[in-house]
Design a protein around this motif. Structure first.
Motif, PDB file in Angstrom:
ATOM      1  N   THR A   1       7.299  -4.061  -0.732  1.00 41.67           N
ATOM      2  CA  THR A   1       7.042  -3.187  -1.881  1.00 41.67           C
ATOM      3  C   THR A   1       7.405  -1.754  -1.522  1.00 41.67           C
TER       4      THR A   1
ATOM      5  N   MET B   1      -9.607  -3.679   7.209  1.00 39.24           N
ATOM      6  CA  MET B   1      -8.431  -3.123   7.880  1.00 39.24           C
ATOM      7  C   MET B   1      -8.297  -1.687   7.393  1.00 39.24           C
TER       8      MET B   1
ATOM      9  N   THR C   1      -0.727  -6.464   4.251  1.00 40.14           N
ATOM     10  CA  THR C   1      -2.183  -6.366   4.397  1.00 40.14           C
ATOM     11  C   THR C   1      -2.811  -7.754   4.468  1.00 40.14           C
TER      12      THR C   1
ATOM     13  N   THR D   1      -4.091  -3.836  -7.150  1.00 41.40           N
ATOM     14  CA  THR D   1      -3.149  -4.943  -7.376  1.00 41.40           C
ATOM     15  C   THR D   1      -3.860  -6.283  -7.508  1.00 41.40           C
ATOM     16  N   ALA D   2      -5.071  -6.431  -6.973  1.00 36.05           N
ATOM     17  CA  ALA D   2      -5.791  -7.720  -6.987  1.00 36.05           C
ATOM     18  C   ALA D   2      -5.003  -8.820  -6.263  1.00 36.05           C
ATOM     19  N   GLN D   3      -4.104  -8.428  -5.355  1.00 41.07           N
ATOM     20  CA  GLN D   3      -3.241  -9.411  -4.686  1.00 41.07           C
ATOM     21  C   GLN D   3      -3.737  -9.822  -3.302  1.00 41.07           C
ATOM     22  N   THR D   4      -4.559  -8.959  -2.658  1.00 39.44           N
ATOM     23  CA  THR D   4      -4.888  -9.217  -1.248  1.00 39.44           C
ATOM     24  C   THR D   4      -5.703 -10.492  -1.067  1.00 39.44           C
TER      25      THR D   4
ATOM     26  N   ALA E   1      -9.048  -3.578  -5.608  1.00 42.40           N
ATOM     27  CA  ALA E   1      -9.431  -2.289  -5.035  1.00 42.40           C
ATOM     28  C   ALA E   1      -9.172  -1.218  -6.094  1.00 42.40           C
TER      29      ALA E   1
ATOM     30  N   GLU F   1     -16.671  -5.232  -3.815  1.00 41.91           N
ATOM     31  CA  GLU F   1     -17.151  -6.028  -2.688  1.00 41.91           C
ATOM     32  C   GLU F   1     -18.599  -5.713  -2.320  1.00 41.91           C
TER      33      GLU F   1
ATOM     34  N   GLY G   1     -13.258  -8.513  -3.068  1.00 37.14           N
ATOM     35  CA  GLY G   1     -13.484  -7.953  -4.388  1.00 37.14           C
ATOM     36  C   GLY G   1     -12.359  -8.399  -5.315  1.00 37.14           C
TER      37      GLY G   1
ATOM     38  N   SER H   1       0.954  -0.413   4.870  1.00 32.03           N
ATOM     39  CA  SER H   1       1.126  -1.825   4.503  1.00 32.03           C
ATOM     40  C   SER H   1       1.000  -2.032   3.000  1.00 32.03           C
ATOM     41  N   ASP H   2       1.875  -2.861   2.441  1.00 31.41           N
ATOM     42  CA  ASP H   2       1.674  -3.271   1.055  1.00 31.41           C
ATOM     43  C   ASP H   2       0.786  -4.513   1.076  1.00 31.41           C
ATOM     44  N   THR H   3       0.604  -5.179  -0.049  1.00 31.72           N
ATOM     45  CA  THR H   3      -0.370  -6.275  -0.075  1.00 31.72           C
ATOM     46  C   THR H   3       0.076  -7.469   0.746  1.00 31.72           C
TER      47      THR H   3
ATOM     48  N   PHE I   1     -14.288  -9.589   3.047  1.00 27.50           N
ATOM     49  CA  PHE I   1     -13.245  -8.589   3.263  1.00 27.50           C
ATOM     50  C   PHE I   1     -13.586  -7.370   2.407  1.00 27.50           C
ATOM     51  N   ILE I   2     -13.704  -6.211   3.067  1.00 23.97           N
ATOM     52  CA  ILE I   2     -14.053  -5.014   2.311  1.00 23.97           C
ATOM     53  C   ILE I   2     -12.991  -3.943   2.519  1.00 23.97           C
ATOM     54  N   LYS I   3     -12.844  -3.071   1.504  1.00 25.62           N
ATOM     55  CA  LYS I   3     -11.900  -1.963   1.629  1.00 25.62           C
ATOM     56  C   LYS I   3     -12.613  -0.643   1.377  1.00 25.62           C
TER      57      LYS I   3
HETATM   58  C1  LIG Z   1      -1.725   3.955  -5.882  1.00 24.50           C
HETATM   59  C2  LIG Z   1      -1.319   2.774  -5.029  1.00 24.50           C
HETATM   60  C3  LIG Z   1      -0.484   1.800  -5.562  1.00 24.50           C
HETATM   61  C4  LIG Z   1      -0.115   0.698  -4.779  1.00 24.50           C
HETATM   62  N1  LIG Z   1       0.683  -0.240  -5.345  1.00 24.50           N
HETATM   63  C5  LIG Z   1       1.014  -1.331  -4.610  1.00 24.50           C
HETATM   64  C6  LIG Z   1       1.817  -2.366  -5.178  1.00 24.50           C
HETATM   65  O1  LIG Z   1       2.230  -2.295  -6.329  1.00 24.50           O
HETATM   66  N2  LIG Z   1       2.120  -3.444  -4.412  1.00 24.50           N
HETATM   67  C7  LIG Z   1       1.682  -3.548  -3.127  1.00 24.50           C
HETATM   68  O2  LIG Z   1       1.970  -4.556  -2.487  1.00 24.50           O
HETATM   69  N3  LIG Z   1       0.918  -2.594  -2.553  1.00 24.50           N
HETATM   70  C8  LIG Z   1       0.580  -1.501  -3.276  1.00 24.50           C
HETATM   71  N4  LIG Z   1      -0.189  -0.536  -2.715  1.00 24.50           N
HETATM   72  C9  LIG Z   1      -0.622  -0.707  -1.323  1.00 24.50           C
HETATM   73  C10 LIG Z   1      -1.934  -1.477  -1.337  1.00 24.50           C
HETATM   74  O3  LIG Z   1      -2.915  -0.623  -1.773  1.00 24.50           O
HETATM   75  C11 LIG Z   1      -2.311  -1.928   0.037  1.00 24.50           C
HETATM   76  O4  LIG Z   1      -1.468  -2.917   0.435  1.00 24.50           O
HETATM   77  C12 LIG Z   1      -3.747  -2.399   0.120  1.00 24.50           C
HETATM   78  O5  LIG Z   1      -4.137  -2.572   1.420  1.00 24.50           O
HETATM   79  C13 LIG Z   1      -4.068  -3.678  -0.616  1.00 24.50           C
HETATM   80  O6  LIG Z   1      -3.815  -3.649  -1.942  1.00 24.50           O
HETATM   81  P1  LIG Z   1      -4.831  -3.087  -3.059  1.00 24.50           P
HETATM   82  O7  LIG Z   1      -5.273  -1.744  -2.700  1.00 24.50           O
HETATM   83  O8  LIG Z   1      -4.179  -3.277  -4.355  1.00 24.50           O
HETATM   84  O9  LIG Z   1      -6.087  -4.045  -2.955  1.00 24.50           O
HETATM   85  P2  LIG Z   1      -6.454  -5.414  -3.868  1.00 24.50           P
HETATM   86  O10 LIG Z   1      -5.444  -6.410  -3.552  1.00 24.50           O
HETATM   87  O11 LIG Z   1      -6.646  -4.985  -5.290  1.00 24.50           O
HETATM   88  O12 LIG Z   1      -7.842  -5.664  -3.152  1.00 24.50           O
HETATM   89  C14 LIG Z   1      -8.535  -6.809  -3.522  1.00 24.50           C
HETATM   90  C15 LIG Z   1      -9.583  -7.070  -2.478  1.00 24.50           C
HETATM   91  O13 LIG Z   1      -8.964  -7.370  -1.218  1.00 24.50           O
HETATM   92  C16 LIG Z   1      -9.735  -6.852  -0.145  1.00 24.50           C
HETATM   93  N5  LIG Z   1      -8.943  -5.829   0.565  1.00 24.50           N
HETATM   94  C17 LIG Z   1      -7.928  -5.037   0.096  1.00 24.50           C
HETATM   95  N6  LIG Z   1      -7.475  -4.192   1.061  1.00 24.50           N
HETATM   96  C18 LIG Z   1      -8.237  -4.463   2.171  1.00 24.50           C
HETATM   97  C19 LIG Z   1      -8.305  -3.920   3.488  1.00 24.50           C
HETATM   98  N7  LIG Z   1      -7.475  -2.957   3.874  1.00 24.50           N
HETATM   99  N8  LIG Z   1      -9.221  -4.438   4.365  1.00 24.50           N
HETATM  100  C20 LIG Z   1     -10.059  -5.442   3.984  1.00 24.50           C
HETATM  101  N9  LIG Z   1     -10.067  -5.996   2.734  1.00 24.50           N
HETATM  102  C21 LIG Z   1      -9.170  -5.507   1.856  1.00 24.50           C
HETATM  103  C22 LIG Z   1     -10.983  -6.213  -0.792  1.00 24.50           C
HETATM  104  O14 LIG Z   1     -12.019  -7.187  -0.876  1.00 24.50           O
HETATM  105  C23 LIG Z   1     -10.482  -5.870  -2.190  1.00 24.50           C
HETATM  106  O15 LIG Z   1     -11.494  -5.813  -3.169  1.00 24.50           O
HETATM  107  C24 LIG Z   1      -0.576   0.577  -3.452  1.00 24.50           C
HETATM  108  C25 LIG Z   1      -1.419   1.561  -2.920  1.00 24.50           C
HETATM  109  C26 LIG Z   1      -1.784   2.630  -3.696  1.00 24.50           C
HETATM  110  C27 LIG Z   1      -2.713   3.629  -3.119  1.00 24.50           C
END
Ligand SMILES: Cc1cc2nc3c(=O)[nH]c(=O)nc-3n(C[C@H](O)[C@H](O)[C@H](O)COP(=O)(O)OP(=O)(O)OC[C@H]3O[C@@H](n4cnc5c(N)ncnc54)[C@H](O)[C@@H]3O)c2cc1C
Length: 269
Positions: free
Chosen positions: A229, A61, A97, A129-132, A124, A38, A121, A92-94, A6-8
């Motif tokens: 969120t 996505m 997503t 958030t490291a939640q996805t 992102a 990633e 990864g 979408s939030d995490t 999964f890449i972002k």
């Molecule tokens: C400044 C900012 C703050 C945010 N805060 C929140 C928050 O507090 N809570 C919340 O729920 N959402 C939050 N979001 C929304 C969140 O960014 C999206 O839901 C996002 O798609 C996933 O979360 P992340 O960016 O933290 O990715 P993480 O969860 O940190 O990503 C971890 C890994 O998941 C995979 N991944 C993540 N997104 C995708 C994708 N779109 N497609 C494929 N693989 C993916 C990648 O391998 C990535 O390294 C925030 C967005 C922004 C820009």
């Protein structure tokens, strides 16, 4: 062996701008890059393929421009890229997503076969958030190894891996059954250079598009409207006053530090 990564695609961190009204990032006109973590996940998946055979599939996505990030993964040795793109995913939030990516991954299992290794990864660099990754792993109900720093052993016959991960207290090594989900650290491996044939193949490759039309999705779990969120306020925090640098012998530094904290201690004592 089949690995899914999964890449972002993220805004280049050095040029991030925030829309303070909507609390979202301004992506237009900002160069986009493959999320740094990633890149190491793709590298590790390709190393396993080179050792055991099989294939590496990539899923992201995002908007149509995210196809560029998929092409970069193909130029690093991956075999096929899928772009899950639809207006229903906007904002979408995490939780939303990880739901959409889970359904996208199930579609890839239908099209490409069972998956042994899932990679994401650690986090992102935009949402941070490291939640996805954990959200997707939980939905598949498979073992999750976060903060992966080393794949010590891969045994496809007996279907287990031995993996080392970072913990708050140092690191731990685990024996885990396959299929398994990893979130990776950048220290997992050193990136190799892509041979010309991979670059040519990537340039000629076609990216497969997935959407609400060809993936079995519950639209009530997708996008901003269905994301629990809510971004209440986005702001650039005030720059804090820089700390003071204390120099001298140990005793001199201790004296200087005591002098600096004394006023605060007087207030609380
Ligand atoms: C400044 C900012 C703050 C945010 N805060 C929140 C928050 O507090 N809570 C919340 O729920 N959402 C939050 N979001 C929304 C969140 O960014 C999206 O839901 C996002 O798609 C996933 O979360 P992340 O960016 O933290 O990715 P993480 O969860 O940190 O990503 C971890 C890994 O998941 C995979 N991944 C993540 N997104 C995708 C994708 N779109 N497609 C494929 N693989 C993916 C990648 O391998 C990535 O390294 C925030 C967005 C922004 C820009």
């Amino acid at each position: 062996m089949h690995a899914l990564v999964f890449i972002k695609q993220v805004p280049d961190a050095s040029q991030v701008r925030i829309n303070y009204e909507t609390g979202t990032l301004i992506r237009e006109g900002v160069p986009a890059i493959l999320n740094p973590y990633e890149v190491h996940a793709v590298e590790e998946a390709v190393k396993i393929k080179q050792k055991f055979g099989g294939k590496v599939t990539i899923l992201t996505m995002g908007p149509l421009q995210a196809a560029d990030a998929l092409k970069e993964c193909l130029s690093r040795g991956a075999d096929k890229g899928y772009l899950l793109s639809d207006r229903i995913f906007a904002g979408s939030d995490t939780l939303a997503t990880s739901y959409a990516l889970y359904e996208g991954a199930k579609k890839i299992i239908e099209l490409e076969g069972e998956i042994d290794f899932f990679f994401a990864g650690k986090q992102a660099i935009d949402g941070d958030t490291a939640q996805t990754g954990p959200g997707i792993a939980t939905r598949f109900n498979i073992p999750l190894v976060t903060y992966l720093t080393k794949l010590d052993e891969v045994n496809l016959e007996e279907k287990y891996v031995v993996a080392t991960r970072l913990t708050e207290f140092g690191q731990e090594t685990l024996k885990v059954p396959i299929p398994v989900f990893f979130t990776v650290e950048e220290s997992l491996n050193i990136l190799s250079h892509s041979p010309l044939p991979w670059l040519v193949k990537a340039a000629q490759s076609k990216i497969e598009i997935l959407s609400g039309e060809n993936v079995d999705l519950d639209k009530n779990q997708c996008g901003l409207r269905n994301s629990p969120t809510i971004v209440k306020k986005a702001f650039t925090p005030e720059k804090k006053q820089r700390g003071a640098t204390l120099t001298g012998t140990f005793d001199e530094v201790v004296d200087q530090a005591a002098e600096k904290v004394a006023p605060f201690l007087n207030n609380i004592l």
